[in-house]
Every structure is written in structure tokens, then in C-alpha cells.
Design an enzyme around this catalytic site. Structure first.
Site, mmCIF file in Angstrom:
data_model
loop_
_atom_site.group_PDB
_atom_site.id
_atom_site.type_symbol
_atom_site.label_atom_id
_atom_site.label_comp_id
_atom_site.label_asym_id
_atom_site.label_seq_id
_atom_site.Cartn_x
_atom_site.Cartn_y
_atom_site.Cartn_z
ATOM 1 N NE ARG A 132 112.020 56.642 0.003
ATOM 2 C CZ ARG A 132 111.371 55.476 -0.025
ATOM 3 N NH1 ARG A 132 110.121 55.421 -0.483
ATOM 4 N NH2 ARG A 132 111.949 54.372 0.369
ATOM 5 N NE ARG A 146 111.391 52.962 5.333
ATOM 6 C CZ ARG A 146 111.001 52.808 4.108
ATOM 7 N NH1 ARG A 146 111.763 53.195 3.120
ATOM 8 N NH2 ARG A 146 109.852 52.275 3.853
ATOM 9 C CG HIS A 200 113.724 49.057 4.477
ATOM 10 N ND1 HIS A 200 113.311 48.270 5.522
ATOM 11 C CD2 HIS A 200 112.599 49.459 3.851
ATOM 12 C CE1 HIS A 200 111.990 48.196 5.519
ATOM 13 N NE2 HIS A 200 111.532 48.924 4.512
ATOM 14 C CD GLU A 215 105.015 51.250 4.024
ATOM 15 O OE1 GLU A 215 105.872 52.067 3.672
ATOM 16 O OE2 GLU A 215 104.513 50.419 3.249
ATOM 17 C CG HIS A 257 115.143 50.922 0.975
ATOM 18 N ND1 HIS A 257 114.739 49.779 0.328
ATOM 19 C CD2 HIS A 257 114.035 51.691 1.121
ATOM 20 C CE1 HIS A 257 113.436 49.853 0.082
ATOM 21 N NE2 HIS A 257 112.985 51.009 0.530
HETATM 22 P P1 FAD Z 1 113.681 52.123 -11.385
HETATM 23 O O1 FAD Z 1 112.379 51.494 -11.180
HETATM 24 O O2 FAD Z 1 114.810 51.600 -10.575
HETATM 25 O O3 FAD Z 1 114.072 52.014 -12.925
HETATM 26 C C1 FAD Z 1 115.361 52.389 -13.363
HETATM 27 C C2 FAD Z 1 115.515 52.011 -14.817
HETATM 28 O O4 FAD Z 1 116.649 52.655 -15.363
HETATM 29 C C3 FAD Z 1 115.711 50.530 -15.075
HETATM 30 O O5 FAD Z 1 114.970 50.170 -16.202
HETATM 31 C C4 FAD Z 1 117.197 50.428 -15.396
HETATM 32 O O6 FAD Z 1 117.558 49.340 -16.195
HETATM 33 C C5 FAD Z 1 117.395 51.725 -16.138
HETATM 34 N N1 FAD Z 1 118.784 52.174 -16.203
HETATM 35 C C6 FAD Z 1 119.599 52.527 -15.188
HETATM 36 N N2 FAD Z 1 120.790 52.897 -15.662
HETATM 37 C C7 FAD Z 1 120.742 52.773 -17.003
HETATM 38 C C8 FAD Z 1 121.667 52.987 -18.065
HETATM 39 N N3 FAD Z 1 122.928 53.394 -17.842
HETATM 40 N N4 FAD Z 1 121.261 52.761 -19.335
HETATM 41 C C9 FAD Z 1 120.007 52.321 -19.599
HETATM 42 N N5 FAD Z 1 119.099 52.089 -18.638
HETATM 43 C C10 FAD Z 1 119.455 52.319 -17.362
HETATM 44 N N6 FAD Z 1 108.867 52.998 -2.822
HETATM 45 C C11 FAD Z 1 107.580 53.234 -2.462
HETATM 46 O O7 FAD Z 1 107.074 54.337 -2.671
HETATM 47 N N7 FAD Z 1 106.852 52.245 -1.888
HETATM 48 C C12 FAD Z 1 107.356 51.005 -1.638
HETATM 49 O O8 FAD Z 1 106.657 50.144 -1.140
HETATM 50 C C13 FAD Z 1 108.699 50.759 -1.976
HETATM 51 N N8 FAD Z 1 109.260 49.561 -1.712
HETATM 52 C C14 FAD Z 1 110.526 49.308 -2.166
HETATM 53 C C15 FAD Z 1 111.073 48.038 -1.980
HETATM 54 C C16 FAD Z 1 112.306 47.740 -2.506
HETATM 55 C C17 FAD Z 1 112.889 46.351 -2.302
HETATM 56 C C18 FAD Z 1 113.039 48.717 -3.215
HETATM 57 C C19 FAD Z 1 114.383 48.402 -3.802
HETATM 58 C C20 FAD Z 1 112.517 49.989 -3.361
HETATM 59 C C21 FAD Z 1 111.268 50.297 -2.840
HETATM 60 N N9 FAD Z 1 110.710 51.567 -2.999
HETATM 61 C C22 FAD Z 1 109.423 51.787 -2.607
HETATM 62 C C23 FAD Z 1 111.413 52.589 -3.763
HETATM 63 C C24 FAD Z 1 110.842 52.620 -5.192
HETATM 64 O O9 FAD Z 1 110.562 51.311 -5.598
HETATM 65 C C25 FAD Z 1 111.834 53.240 -6.158
HETATM 66 O O10 FAD Z 1 112.319 54.442 -5.656
HETATM 67 C C26 FAD Z 1 111.160 53.513 -7.501
HETATM 68 O O11 FAD Z 1 110.528 52.350 -7.954
HETATM 69 C C27 FAD Z 1 112.174 54.006 -8.495
HETATM 70 O O12 FAD Z 1 111.561 54.072 -9.754
HETATM 71 P P2 FAD Z 1 112.366 54.683 -10.974
HETATM 72 O O13 FAD Z 1 111.460 54.594 -12.137
HETATM 73 O O14 FAD Z 1 112.925 55.978 -10.589
HETATM 74 O O15 FAD Z 1 113.627 53.694 -11.151
HETATM 75 C C1 SIN Z 2 108.615 48.950 2.424
HETATM 76 O O1 SIN Z 2 107.701 48.323 1.905
HETATM 77 O O2 SIN Z 2 108.955 48.859 3.598
HETATM 78 C C2 SIN Z 2 109.352 49.900 1.571
HETATM 79 C C3 SIN Z 2 108.552 51.111 1.405
HETATM 80 C C4 SIN Z 2 109.388 52.212 0.846
HETATM 81 O O3 SIN Z 2 110.588 52.065 0.652
HETATM 82 O O4 SIN Z 2 108.808 53.266 0.614
#
Ligand code: FAD
Ligand code: SIN
Length: 533
Positions: free
Chosen positions: A388, A292, A244, A116, A353
Site C-alpha cells: 500500500r 515502505r 511500518h 510520505e 501496520h
Molecule cells: P477501523 O478503524 O480499525 O475500525 C474497525 C472497527 O471494527 C472497530 O470499531 C472495531 O471495534 C470493529 N470490530 C472489529 N471486529 C469486530 C467484531 N468482531 N465485532 C464488532 N466490531 C468489531 N492510513 C492512512 O491512510 N493514513 C494514515 O496516516 C494512517 N496512519 C495510521 C497510523 C496507525 C497507528 C495505524 C494503526 C493505521 C494508520 N493508517 C493510516 C491505516 C488506517 O488508519 C486504517 O487502515 C483505517 O483507519 C481502517 O479503517 P476501518 O474503518 O477499516 O477500520
Molecule cells: C504514517 O503516518 O506514517 C502512516 C501513514 C499510513 O499508514 O498510511
């Protein structure tokens, strides 16, 4: 009232990884995991491209991954943290594989590795184009097997309990703010409950919903960042919002936009403007695989020059077989809206994103509030700096979930419950008469943030945004004092706070660096600093 040794807020990769480790280490202690939505409705579930990790010693090295991360971060990464994440990454990835996550393999059994933007090597492990869904599935399955994890859905955490709730004045200058648990709105009973915890982890994810179009699902409203700020914790580098470059453009669709993973460009997809010109070579020698921030700004500039709402991503040369082997989900999505990627180009535009900043933590995931940890997207660890590197966030979430676990596990024996916290006081509030006051304010907020605090900024836009946010804040606080709380009102409150923190950080940064581009200061300042609020 409930009591728990370990409280985990959030059921994405960060929260679940930490909970699993804690549950294994302390079979006799209770670990309470809470989420405001369904179990898997998280940013994690939508991750497509994969997880960046060094696991091919023949071609790749820690040094190369470290260097790529530092280059993307544009001078603001904390080198020590970058080294920690890159070097501890392989062990954490091995763990999630042991818990059942499957990554695509070649016929000879070696892992398939994608590329990427900003990566000098092919190092991204993935599961087709639905990597996050697979990781979330594996984690939830593993959690379900742990008897000492209590998993509670549809509970909205409202505020962190500190000395403030014991009647003390707590300010940013208070030296030892402590976390004693949380108030939580049970969405099934509509009552606010008090949860006392010895150690609390915020794993509440990102805040893309602050913008009109985002790749993030509706849960991404920055609640953890907002509640930490309200509790006088430190928040850092909020101006670095990553857009993104390639969200699917669908006329009239706002809110969550479908992502076209950067891995498509990694496999040879080419960005073209309205005239069919492959424009990226005019912006950066790495062309479509530049970091990005550069690609998103280039697209923004092409859209403005040609007066269009999107550019095109050309994958026609892939052929169906090659495309569907890696990207079956994208193929189906495009087909469902009438785009056959073998014949037509995909309309794409940038969308909010990822939040590079967040709750400031140290190398063990400790926030500035005692007994409160943060990891995953809501945290600012120092890994990402001003931008990032793609696919580094899943890795960071796992590495820091482990570090939070390791530190908290050592500390727990010395922490006791704080019993005398009062119950939530709802006196003087009544059901809101009309929801329009909330829904319209949210629309206004998203417009202000998208129009004035997007990919390209300037001082007048930022000042204007701050004035609009001040008004939205005052009106929403009035409503909050007089209304019974609802998830919509709580999320609006969070998002206004997050918007304020983004604008404030952007206003302080008198330079253009990484994701923050201000046309009034197009160059970089000699003063390299993080902005802590
Ligand atoms: P999340 O997975 O967002 O979980 C947050 C949790 O907190 C959820 O359960 C939510 O309900 C809970 N929550 C929030 N507020 C409250 C509240 N007030 N009370 C109770 N619960 C609450 N990163 C990569 O490294 N590689 C990728 O390929 C990639 N692709 C992506 C594609 C997309 C479409 C998106 C949106 C993001 C992508 N990212 C990628 C980024 C990555 O997915 C996220 O940064 C990561 O998954 C975040 O994980 P997390 O556990 O911190 O939060
Ligand atoms: C993507 O798959 O392009 C998202 C990857 C990322 O947000 O790290």
C-alpha cells in the site's frame, strides 16, 4: 432477536461513512452500527500522517497519484480500482470536510500538504499528527445527529449467518452463499444474540495484533476476515502485511507500539544506524522516502548487521518550533519517555501496520457472499496490490464506503429477511477453567508470526510456522467446542485463522514482490497473480 435493514459492523472510518450515507438516503429505515469496543477505539483513531488526495491542480494530477500507487503496488494493483479511488477521492474528502473534519491550512487558507514514502508530490492532507482522531471525531459527531442510526458498543460479532445455519452444507464450491445477519456476543449481558439483517457491511479493520509488535490497537484481530473465511467467502493476498518502518522502540514494550509518522521523514527526518550513518542512500535512490517495503527491509538489514534492536530517526535539525507545529503529539510522547527530539535521536524499529489483503471484493465492495459487503482495511479491493502507498487507506475506506452504499441502496428493495434461523446453541459448554490456555496460545501465535512470517521469510520458516499454527488451531477448536465463548477466545480463534491465511498465501507465492520477501525466491515470478483462498 433484532431485525435491521442495514447492519454495519465496525465504527471506524469505513463503517461510519457508510452508515451516515445510508441514514441520509433512507430516513425511514434503521441502520444498526455495532462495535466490540468503545465507539472510537479503531485503527482510524490512531492514523497520523493523513489522507492522500489530489487537490492541488497546479502541481499534482490524478495521473501522478495513480502512477505512485501502481509503483508501490509492485505489479499487483488493479488499475481500474486505482483510477476509481484516486479520481473519486476528492469528492469523498470534500464530504468529510462538510461533516466537520478539519485539515491544517496555510495562512492564505490553502491546505497544508505533507509528503510520505513513494509519493512524487506533496498531497497528504492532515490534522497535525492526529489526523485519524480528528476524522473519527467528526464522523462520530455526525452519526450522533442521525436519529435513524442505532449505535451499539461492546457487542462482539461472532459469525455471519448463512445457509449453513439452516442445516445446508456450505462449501467454497456452493454458488450462492447468502448472508442473513450475524450472531453477536453482547459483552454486557454475556449472552449471544441473533441479529437478522437484509444487508450487512463488514468494516472490521485490520489484524496487526497477529504480530508481537504492531502499530494497531487491541481491536485489530482480523475478526471480519476470519468470519468471512469460515462462512466460505473469498479471501485474497493475505501474505502482504505491511510493516511500518518507524514505530517508536521502547525496550520491553510489546503489543501496540506508538507510531512515528512517515510524514516526519517527509519533512526531512533522517534514518541513521548504530554508527550514525544515514544508510538509506545505500538501498534506494529515494533514500528515506522510498516505499515502505524497501525502507522496512533496509532497517531490518541494518539491525541484523549491527546487532541492534532499533535504528535512529534523526530530527535534531528541525528545531522545536518547526517540529511541534506539525508533530505536537509525537513531541509530547517522546518527551514523556525522556527523549527531547531537539537533542536526541528517536529509537525506531519496524512494526506490523497494515493488512493489504483481506475479504475479496469487487468494484462495488461486494464480497463473494450475497448481501455481504466489505470495505476499509478488512477488504481487498485491488487498490494496494503487493504494497500500500502511504496514506491511501483512509481514502480507500471512504471511496469504497460510498460505493458499498450506492450499490446496497439500489439493492435493498429486493431483499427480505430470512426468519427461520435458529438461536445460538450453547449446549455442552461451560465457563473455561483457566484463561492461561488462551493467553499462552496468543503469545505463541504472535511469536511464531513475528519470528517466521515477518519482513523476511523463507520456505523452512513458513513450513515451521504452519506446523505450529496447526497445533494451536486444533487446541483452540477443542476449547471453543467445550467453553462458553469469551472475547479473548473469539479473538484468538480469529487471529489463528488470519495467521493461517497469511502463512498459506506466503507459501503459495514463490517469488519476492512488494511486502512479501522470500530469500528462497529473491526475484519476481513472470506469473503475476493474486492469491485467493
Ligand atoms: P477501523 O478503524 O480499525 O475500525 C474497525 C472497527 O471494527 C472497530 O470499531 C472495531 O471495534 C470493529 N470490530 C472489529 N471486529 C469486530 C467484531 N468482531 N465485532 C464488532 N466490531 C468489531 N492510513 C492512512 O491512510 N493514513 C494514515 O496516516 C494512517 N496512519 C495510521 C497510523 C496507525 C497507528 C495505524 C494503526 C493505521 C494508520 N493508517 C493510516 C491505516 C488506517 O488508519 C486504517 O487502515 C483505517 O483507519 C481502517 O479503517 P476501518 O474503518 O477499516 O477500520
Ligand atoms: C504514517 O503516518 O506514517 C502512516 C501513514 C499510513 O499508514 O498510511
Amino acid at each position: 432477536m433484532q431485525k435491521t435493514d442495514f447492519l454495519v459492523i465496525g465504527s471506524g472510518i469505513a463503517g461510519l461513512t457508510y452508515a451516515l450515507k445510508m441514514a441520509n438516503r433512507f430516513p425511514d429505515k434503521k441502520i444498526l452500527v455495532m462495535t466490540k469496543a468503545t465507539a472510537d477505539e479503531t485503527n482510524t483513531k490512531y492514523a497520523q500522517g493523513g489522507i492522500a488526495v489530489v487537490n492541488d491542480p497546479e502541481h499534482d494530477s490524478f495521473e501522478k497519484h495513480i502512477e505512485d500507487t501502481l509503483v508501490a503496488g509492485d505489479g499487483l494493483c488493479n488499475r481500474e480500482i486505482v483510477e476509481i479511488v484516486v479520481k473519486e477521492g476528492p469528492e469523498r474528502v470534500k464530504e468529510i470536510i462538510d461533516w466537520g473534519a478539519r485539515f491544517d491550512k496555510e495562512e492564505d487558507g490553502d491546505y497544508k500538504r505533507g509528503k510520505e514514502g513513494g509519493h512524487s508530490e506533496f498531497r497528504i492532507l492532515h490534522h497535525k499528527d492526529v489526523t485519524g482522531k480528528e476524522m473519527e471525531r467528526a464522523l462520530l459527531d455526525a452519526v450522533a445527529k442521525q436519529k435513524n442510526i442505532e449505535f451499539v458498543k461492546h457487542c462482539f460479532v461472532v459469525d455471519i449467518l448463512t445457509q449453513h445455519h439452516l442445516g445446508y452444507l456450505v462449501s467454497k464450491a456452493t454458488p450462492d452463499v447468502e448472508c442473513y445477519g450475524v450472531y453477536v456476543l453482547n459483552l454486557e449481558t454475556n449472552k449471544i444474540e441473533k441479529i437478522l439483517s437484509k444487508i450487512t457491511l463488514l468494516a472490521t479493520g485490520g489484524n496487526g495484533q497477529v504480530y508481537r509488535t504492531t502499530t494497531n490497537p487491541s481491536i485489530a484481530t482480523g475478526d471480519g476476515i476470519a468470519m468471512t473465511y469460515r462462512a466460505k467467502g473469498r479471501i485474497e493476498n493475505m501474505e502482504f502485511i505491511q510493516f511500518h518502518p518507524t514505530a517508536l522502540y521502547e525496550a520491553g514494550v510489546t503489543g501496540q507500539a506508538f507510531l512515528i509518522t512517515e510524514a516526519v521523514r517527509g519533512d526531512g527526518g533522517i534514518l541513521r544506524n548504530k554508527h550514525g550513518e544515514a544508510f538509506m542512500e545505500r538501498y534506494d535512490e529515494r533514500k528515506d522516502l522510498a516505499p515502505r517495503d524497501i525502507v522496512a527491509r533496509a532497517i531490518d538489514s541494518e539491525m541484523k548487521k549491527t546487532g541492534t534492536e532499533h535504528v535512529w530517526l534523526d530530527c535534531r535539525h528541525f528545531g522545536k518550533e518547526k517540529f511541534t507545529e506539525h508533530f505536537p503529539n509525537i513531541y509530547e510522547k517522546c518527551l514523556s519517555i525522556g527523549i527531547d527530539i531537539t537533542k536526541s535521536m528517536i529509537p525506531v524499529a519496524p512494526a506490523a501496520h497494515y493488512s493489504c489483503g483481506g475479504i475479496k471484493t469487487d468494484e462495488w465492495g461486494r464480497s463473494s457472499i450475497r448481501n455481504l459487503y466489505a470495505c476499509g482495511e478488512c477488504a481487498s479491493t485491488g487498490l494496494h496490490g503487493a504494497n500500500r502507498l502511504a496514506s491511501n487507506s483512509l481514502l480507500e475506506a471512504m471511496v469504497f464506503a460510498h460505493r458499498c452504499f450506492a450499490d446496497a441502496a439500489e439493492k435493498i428493495a429486493a431483499v427480505s429477511f430470512r426468519e427461520n434461523i435458529p438461536d445460538w446453541n450453547a449446549q455442552g459448554t461451560s465457563e473455561p477453567k483457566e484463561m492461561i490456555l488462551i493467553t499462552q496460545s496468543l503469545k505463541e501465535l504472535q511469536l511464531v508470526m513475528s519470528d517466521y512470517v515477518g519482513i523476511v521469510r523463507n520456505d523452512i520458516r513458513l513450513q515451521r510456522a504452519m506446523r505450529r499454527l496447526d497445533l494451536l488451531w486444533a487446541e483452540t477448536e477443542e476449547l471453543y467446542k467445550s467453553s462458553a465463548v469469551s472475547p479473548q477466545l473469539l479473538e484468538l480463534r480469529s487471529m489463528i485463522t488470519v495467521g493461517y491465511l497469511i502463512v498459506k498465501g506466503a507459501g503459495f507465492r514463490k517469488e519476492s514482490r512488494g511486502l512479501h520477501y522470500n530469500t528462497d525466491y529473491p526475484g519476481k515470478s513472470h506469473l503475476v497473480q493474486n492469491i485467493v483462498l
